[in-house]
Design an enzyme around this catalytic site. Structure first.
Site, PDB file in Angstrom:
ATOM      1  N   GLY A  60      15.706  13.308  29.865  1.00 53.16           N
ATOM      2  CA  GLY A  60      16.091  11.972  30.253  1.00 53.16           C
ATOM      3  C   GLY A  60      15.129  10.957  29.694  1.00 53.16           C
ATOM      4  O   GLY A  60      14.217  11.286  28.927  1.00 53.16           O
ATOM      5  N   ASP A 176      20.191  -0.582  29.419  1.00 55.26           N
ATOM      6  CA  ASP A 176      20.070   0.585  28.539  1.00 55.26           C
ATOM      7  C   ASP A 176      21.411   1.308  28.429  1.00 55.26           C
ATOM      8  O   ASP A 176      21.488   2.534  28.548  1.00 55.26           O
ATOM      9  CB  ASP A 176      18.993   1.536  29.070  1.00 55.26           C
ATOM     10  CG  ASP A 176      18.484   2.490  27.986  1.00 55.26           C
ATOM     11  OD1 ASP A 176      18.722   2.206  26.782  1.00 55.26           O
ATOM     12  OD2 ASP A 176      17.882   3.521  28.328  1.00 55.26           O
TER      13      ASP A 176
END
Length: 477
Positions: A60, A176
């Site tokens: 991640g 994002d």
């Protein structure tokens, strides 16, 4: 790089959707707060088999992700293990994600289920498990890239997720949005995840307390150069890049192409009207090109250089709903045609001598349409007797009836020879079958006979046929 300070929570708490205006809003209509569970580190360590490699799902933005089986293996979840031990809210994306996802929840988001802390005070996030990986892998690594209908549906689902964030009170700006942060759940629906860079609060408050610009190269809004430039239109630009990536199958930045930026390449092509140039060549061209042109036009509007000229996400969602509706209509129309081809009765072309009739058979499974052949061309020599209406009801297992020629039975053998008539007896080959039809009697019409029997003449009897020595021409199998 800094992130939204936890101190901002006190400033925006009065605007929280779970705390504000409780007197005016009916209780049954108010969003009920959801419970975020606090796990122990030992529970998560056991659920992931000690964070072993076999449970590793991927990387991640701020740590590794592992598959976990919780609640006696009744719940499958994903555990994000952060790589930093800095627990200050201003620098820890895990704390930021917990703070935001504990306030918002939606079917199009990768929702937070709980959290825990390890001995080094690192945060572990427990989120919903997405078994089908990321949209990035589906577009760029899969041997079978998704079709156009699925790409349109993904686009609409992501748009709904972003619209929900922007319409929350206070709004959430993701900052994002990219294909690797869009995950695919067990029903093959798109979910937006990874809120490590997200900011929550009204724009004016966020701009004052905001951190420097953050995001991913290739998706980052070029007009977002300072904290004062941040707005929901920053997410709209990133979403537009994502749509271009979905349509073309190209990465946001790909050095194998010139220009490497997907927006620098695709937008001029869209403006020129040559939409087919940007369609992913790995799959068949879309059947509804107009629908895909509308999707490309939406993407081009989202990536406008001037933020104020970009559409809001509510407008984007409405446009994508129309595109998705067109794609669904096309799917159902194609499905209907295919079902018709499979279930419909395929009939041979009919001509003047054949027709389709139904022959009901009570109690039989073989009720179906059978072909009725009608022999109409009968040559009877110079006497010119009228046409013969000779119907033979038969199934496919019965042989064909050859051309039949008859002569008047009242002529003697000598007269027939003198007349030079070519006499042919009906030749019918029958095969034994449960579906065998009925061979109906032959009727001869005599145009020269004017009495009331309409010219119906009885068939030649067997004795006369024996005398003519032509009985051998009739065969029964």
């Amino acid at each position: 790089m800094g992130y939204l300070s936890c101190n901002a929570e006190s400033a925006i708490a009065t605007c929280d959707q779970y705390n504000w205006d409780l007197t005016k809003k009916p209780r049954k209509l108010r969003n009920k707060p959801f419970k975020i569970k606090q796990f122990s580190y030992s529970d998560l360590h056991s659920a992931t088999n000690g964070f072993c490699q076999s449970n590793f799902l991927g990387k991640g933005s701020h740590g590794s992700v592992y598959k976990a089986l919780l609640d006696d293996h009744k719940l499958t979840a994903a555990v994000k293990k952060t790589t930093t031990s800095d627990t200050s809210c201003t620098n820890n994306p895990a704390e930021n994600e917990i703070e935001i996802l504990s306030r918002v929840r939606h079917p199009r988001l990768v929702n937070l289920l709980g959290f825990a802390g390890d001995s080094e005070e690192r945060k572990l996030l427990v989120v919903e498990f997405m078994p089908n990986g990321s949209l990035f892998d589906l577009l760029h690594s899969s041997t079978r890239p998704p079709g156009w209908a699925r790409r349109v549906r993904f686009s609409l689902q992501i748009a709904k997720a972003v619209q929900f964030l922007h319409s929350s009170n206070p709004p959430v700006i993701h900052r994002d949005i990219k294909s690797s942060n869009v995950l695919i759940d067990g029903n093959f629906n798109a979910r937006l995840g990874d809120f490590g860079l997200a900011l929550r609060g009204h724009v004016e408050d966020v701009r004052v307390k905001s951190t420097p610009p953050a995001g991913t190269l290739g998706y980052l809004d070029p007009s977002y150069l300072a904290p004062c430039d941040l707005s929901t239109k920053t997410d709209v630009f990133s979403f537009g890049i994502l749509i271009l990536e979905i349509i073309s199958g190209r990465n946001a930045i790909d050095m194998n192409y010139s220009p490497p930026s997907v927006v620098d390449w695709a937008v001029p092509v869209i403006k020129s009207g040559d939409y087919a140039e940007i369609f992913d060549a790995r799959i068949r061209p879309p059947e509804d090109t107009e629908a895909m042109q509308q999707l490309a036009a939406v993407a081009a509007k989202c990536v406008r250089s001037t933020a104020s000229k970009r559409p809001g996400m509510a407008e984007v969602v409405e446009c994508l709903k129309k595109v998705n509706k067109r794609m669904n209509s096309l799917i159902w129309n194609n499905l209907g045609r295919r079902v018709g081809d499979v279930c419909g009765v395929k009939c041979e072309p009919l001509d003047e001598s054949s027709e389709m009739i139904k022959t009901p058979r009570n109690g039989s499974r073989r009720n179906r349409k059978v072909k009725v052949s009608s022999v109409t061309s009968v040559e009877l020599g110079s006497d010119g007797i009228g046409g013969v209406s000779d119907r033979v009801v038969r199934s496919k297992s019965i042989g064909s009836v050859r051309e039949i020629k008859f002569v008047p039975p009242d002529l003697s053998r000598v007269e027939r020879r003198r007349a030079g008539l070519a006499v042919k007896i009906p030749m019918v080959r029958l095969s034994k079958s449960r579906s065998m039809g009925v061979l109906q009697s032959t009727r001869l019409l005599n145009n020269n006979n004017n009495n009331n029997n309409n010219g119906v003449v009885k068939n030649p009897n067997v004795k006369e046929l024996e005398e003519s020595k032509l009985l051998d021409e009739v065969h029964f199998v």
